[in-house]
Each structure stands twice: as structure tokens, then as C-alpha cells.
Write an enzyme that holds these catalytic residues in place. Structure first.
Site, PDB file in Angstrom:
ATOM      1  N   LYS A  22      38.358  28.459  61.360  1.00  0.00           N
ATOM      2  CA  LYS A  22      38.130  29.711  60.630  1.00  0.00           C
ATOM      3  C   LYS A  22      38.104  30.930  61.539  1.00  0.00           C
ATOM      4  CE  LYS A  22      33.995  30.355  58.875  1.00  0.00           C
ATOM      5  NZ  LYS A  22      32.852  30.342  57.940  1.00  0.00           N
ATOM      6  N   HIS A 362      76.757  52.098  63.369  1.00  0.00           N
ATOM      7  CA  HIS A 362      76.952  51.056  62.364  1.00  0.00           C
ATOM      8  C   HIS A 362      77.268  49.700  62.996  1.00  0.00           C
ATOM      9  CE1 HIS A 362      78.233  54.783  60.257  1.00  0.00           C
ATOM     10  NE2 HIS A 362      79.128  54.889  61.207  1.00  0.00           N
TER      11      HIS A 362
END
Length: 455
Positions: A22, A362
Site C-alpha cells: 500500500k 511534419h
């Protein structure tokens, strides 16, 4: 009198339904236990002891960088038993502060108040009043408001269950007191555990001053027992971060869709952050930066007046002033954009410097590349940096123009002001101030006909 901090972190955490202990689950990008340790360090203790148990070796392996003294609790017999494992390592004259590894948001302000308001020989606890205290220990007071004891929920009588003031578990007293009281604890209770809270009644019985300091808010003393409690605490923490940034001059378009995962996040005024942005690790954003929606920034610095467009993922990069990135760009570790550089849609960079005023607009991959000033990298350009065994570097000097659909097979250098024709595949250096073309000459085959399907 020095300060020793004991952090109890040995719980099994069954309700988390996880193979991960935990205390290793993150809140705001940092493990629960690490958050508590970081807060404790702000109090300048001479030692921080962490009592661990469940998943012990895994916990120590993952958090071995923390400056703490690890103490294993081989049997989980209760909070009193856990403190008993650590108290021999505390000097008698020490003030001891007891914290919990699954209460991650306790504030230094509340802890300092507890330490300052507890008499040197007394015992102090942090208390809170909750609308629904189900499952938590209740503070029992006399008619004058003095704390008499703490009773756990499972052991409480019907009238005690109506009490809304609860024990947070956070406590301080002297090491000498604990060494005296802890051996007197018993496990005659519903859970058959040794409760640390029973030391309160022992203190009262011998006339030791006992006081309570109220938490600033319920959330700072909220423990994490299951995933849903962790989720709620995560949202609370993120709202706190968004509020803090907003009050410092940052525009958060929607605080409910903002995530800061780390403690070293520095954002200057007049930055605008759109929805679903994640800031992780060490992130620095200078003035007038604009971050579009769905952007992830991890361990990255962004200079002033730069815009990061939507859906870009950036890690371990340095982006200087007046740049433009994205949309749908990916900058991997080692990427540097000098001032005024531009990276457009579907461009990926790794270990690459894009020089001042240069652009790759691009559909491009640039890996292990040094690019000078005012370079144009055409759409579809690829630096072929990997030969199957080793990485090689490409250099593109100032003013070069790389046409579309070019493959640069490293290692090679494209000279200053060179032009590379579209569709070229280069495997040798291209000289400066020249046009270099590396492709087959176009030709037309006369009389050629497409094949036809057979009947």
C-alpha cells in the site's frame, strides 16, 4: 532535546487488493510513504525510523534512496507493538513524533503546532471532528474537556460511538515515556492487538499532561485503506495544486482535469494550461507559455512565449523561448529546441538539438542529430541512426534545406546552406552551398500496359 520521527508502515493493506504494498502506491506521482518522509524531513529530526513489514524487501528496494532507518516488524501485532520495535533506537531525552505511512497529506504546519503545544514531559495527539467517524478511534474527554483516553471503534460502547471527535493516530511524547508505557500494553480487545492509543490512558493515570491539536482539515489526516479512498485523496490533492498555481497567476482551464505528479513543479505567472494536462517530475514553465489539451510533460523545461499544442508527449527535454511544438509531437529524452525552433505534427525527436529558428513541421524522425540555425527539415525526413548494433550521429549545418521524404543514413554531415533534393537517400556527406540529389532519374516506359486479370 532532539526529535526522532517514527513512521508506521507495516500494515498489510488487504483492502487495496493489490500485489504492490500500500505505501508504494502513488499520490500525486510520489509513493505514499515517501510523501510522509518528505514532510517529516521538514521538521529537521535527527533520525527518521520507518517500521515496515508487509512486502518489506520490495518496499526497501523501491525506496532505498530515502534517508531513513529501516526497522522490520516481522509480526504485525498492532501499532503499540510497531512502536516498540523502534523505540530502543531513540535516546531517552528525545521528543518522539509518530506518523503513519498511509496518511500522506499531513501538513508541517499541523505537526509543528503539535510539537510546540505539547509540554516537554507531556503527550499530544492530533484530533479531528468528522461528520462520519465510522471505523475510527474516538477521543474520550471529561466534563472539563480534558482527554482521558482513546477508544477504538470496535471496542467502543454505544454512547461512545456517537462521539465525532476522532484520533488521527499522530502522536508525540518523550522516548522515556514510551519506553515506560509500551511494555504495559495488553491485547485484551476485539482485535487482539497492542494499541498505541492505550498509552493515553496510561499517561492520564500517572498525571502526565495530555493535549490535543486539531487538524486543519479532514483530508490532511485521511488514511488510505482502499483504492477509492486513494482516488478521492488524489483529486483533493490535485485541486490543492491547481488552486495554489491559480493564486500564483497561472490559468488552469479546468482544475478537475489537471494532474501534477511531482513536487518540483515551477510555473511562472501568465501560463495557460488547458484540460487533461499531466505535469510529471521536474517541470519548469516560464512566462506566457501555453499548454494545449492532452499534453504530457515530464522532467522538462519550457521557455517563455512557447506554445505546446494538443496531444504532445514530451520527456526530459529543454525547449527554449518562442518555440512551437505539436500537435501530436513526441520529444524523447535529450531533445533540445533552441529559441524560435518549431516542431510540428507527427514529429519525433530523440537526443537531438534543433537550432535557433529551425523547423521540422511534419512527419519526421530525428534521432542523434545536431541541427544548426535556420534549417528546414522537409516532411517525411528520417535520420537513419541505428545500424542494428550502434547509434550514429547526423549533423545538419546552418541554413540547410532538406527536401521531403529524405533518408539520412548516419553518420554523415549536411553542409552549411546545402540543399537536399526530395526523395533522396544519402549515405555520404553533402557539401555546403550545393544541391545534392541521391535518387534514380525519372523515366517513362513507352508501350507499357497494366496487367489484366485472367478470366
Amino acid at each position: 532535546m532532539g526529535l526522532s520521527v517514527i513512521i508506521l508502515a507495516a500494515g498489510q493493506g488487504k483492502r487495496m487488493a493489490s500485489s504492490t504494498p500500500k505505501i508504494l502506491h502513488p499520490l500525486g506521482g510520489i509513493p505514499l510513504l515517501e510523501r510522509v518522509v518528505n514532510t517529516a524531513r521538514l521538521l529537521n529530526p535527527h533520525t527518521i525510523h520507518v517500521v515496515y513489514g508487509n512486502g518489506g524487501s520490495h518496499v526497501r528496494e523501491k525506496l532505498n534512496y530515502l534517508p531513513v532507518h529501516w526497522i522490520e516488524q516481522s509480526q504485525q501485532l498492532g501499532t503499540g507493538h510497531a512502536v516498540l520495535q523502534a523505540i530502543p533506537f531513540c535516546q531517552n531525552e528525545d521528543r518522539v513524533l509518530i506518523l503513519y505511512g498511509d496518511v500522506p497529506l499531513i501538513s508541517p504546519k499541523t505537526l509543528n503546532s503539535l510539537l510546540e503545544n505539547t509540554p516537554s514531559n507531556g503527550l499530544g495527539v492530533v484530533v479531528a471532528e468528522l461528520p462520519d467517524p465510522t471505523g475510527l478511534g474516538r477521543i474520550i474527554r471529561d466534563d472539563f474537556g480534558n482527554i482521558l483516553s482513546i477508544v477504538e471503534h470496535k471496542d467502543a460502547a454505544e454512547h461512545q460511538l456517537k462521539i465525532r471527535e476522532i484520533n488521527t493516530g499522530i502522536m508525540t511524547t518523550t522516548a522515556m515515556n514510551l519506553k515506560k508505557w509500551l511494555p504495559q500494553l495488553n491485547n485484551n480487545n476485539c482485535q487482539k492487538e497492542y494499541y498505541l492509543t492505550d498509552t493515553v490512558a496510561l499517561a492520564v493515570a500517572e498525571g502526565c499532561p495530555v493535549g490535543g491539536v486539531a487538524a486543519q482539515c479532514c483530508e490532511e489526516v485521511q488514511g488510505v485503506n482502499d483504492r477509492w479512498e486513494l482516488t478521492k485523496l488524489e483529486r483533493y490533492y490535485q485541486r490543492l495544486m491547481a488552486k495554489k498555481l491559480s493564486l500564483a497567476g497561472v490559468t488552469i482551464i479546468d482544475p478537475e482535469r489537471f494532474d501534477a505528479r511531482g513536487e518540483n513543479i515551477e510555473i511562472a505567472p501568465d501560463v495557460v494550461i488547458d484540460v487533461n494536462v499531466i505535469l510529471e517530475g521536474n517541470v519548469q514553465l516560464d512566462r506566457n507559455v501555453r499548454i494545449g489539451p492532452n499534453v504530457i510533460l515530464k522532467n522538462t523545461t519550457v521557455g517563455e512565449n512557447t506554445e505546446i499544442h494538443a496531444n504532445s508527449v514530451i520527456e526530459a527535454a529543454v525547449i527554449k523561448a518562442n518555440c512551437s511544438v505539436g500537435p501530436f509531437a513526441r520529444l524523447r529524452p535529450g531533445s533540445v529546441l533552441e529559441e524560435g525552433a518549431k516542431v510540428g505534427n507527427f514529429v519525433e525527436m530523440k537526443k537531438t538539438t534543433l537550432g535557433r529558428g529551425s523547423k521540422a513541421n511534419h512527419l519526421t524522425y530525428l534521432g542523434d542529430t545536431i541541427i544548426g540555425k535556420n534549417v528546414n527539415v522537409g516532411a517525411g525526413t528520417i535520420t537513419c541512426n541505428y545500424d542494428g548494433a550502434n547509434k550514429w550521429q547526423t549533423k545538419i549545418e546552418d541554413g540547410a534545406f532538406i527536401g521531403s521524404n529524405v533518408a539520412l543514413v548516419a553518420p554523415l554531415t549536411v553542409g552549411k546552406n546545402a540543399t537536399i533534393g526530395a526523395g533522396s537517400t544519402l549515405s555520404q556527406d553533402a557539401p555546403p552551398d550545393q544541391l545534392t540529389v541521391a535518387r534514380e532519374r525519372q523515366r517513362t516506359i513507352k508501350g507499357w500496359h497494366r496487367p489484366t486479370k485472367k478470366e
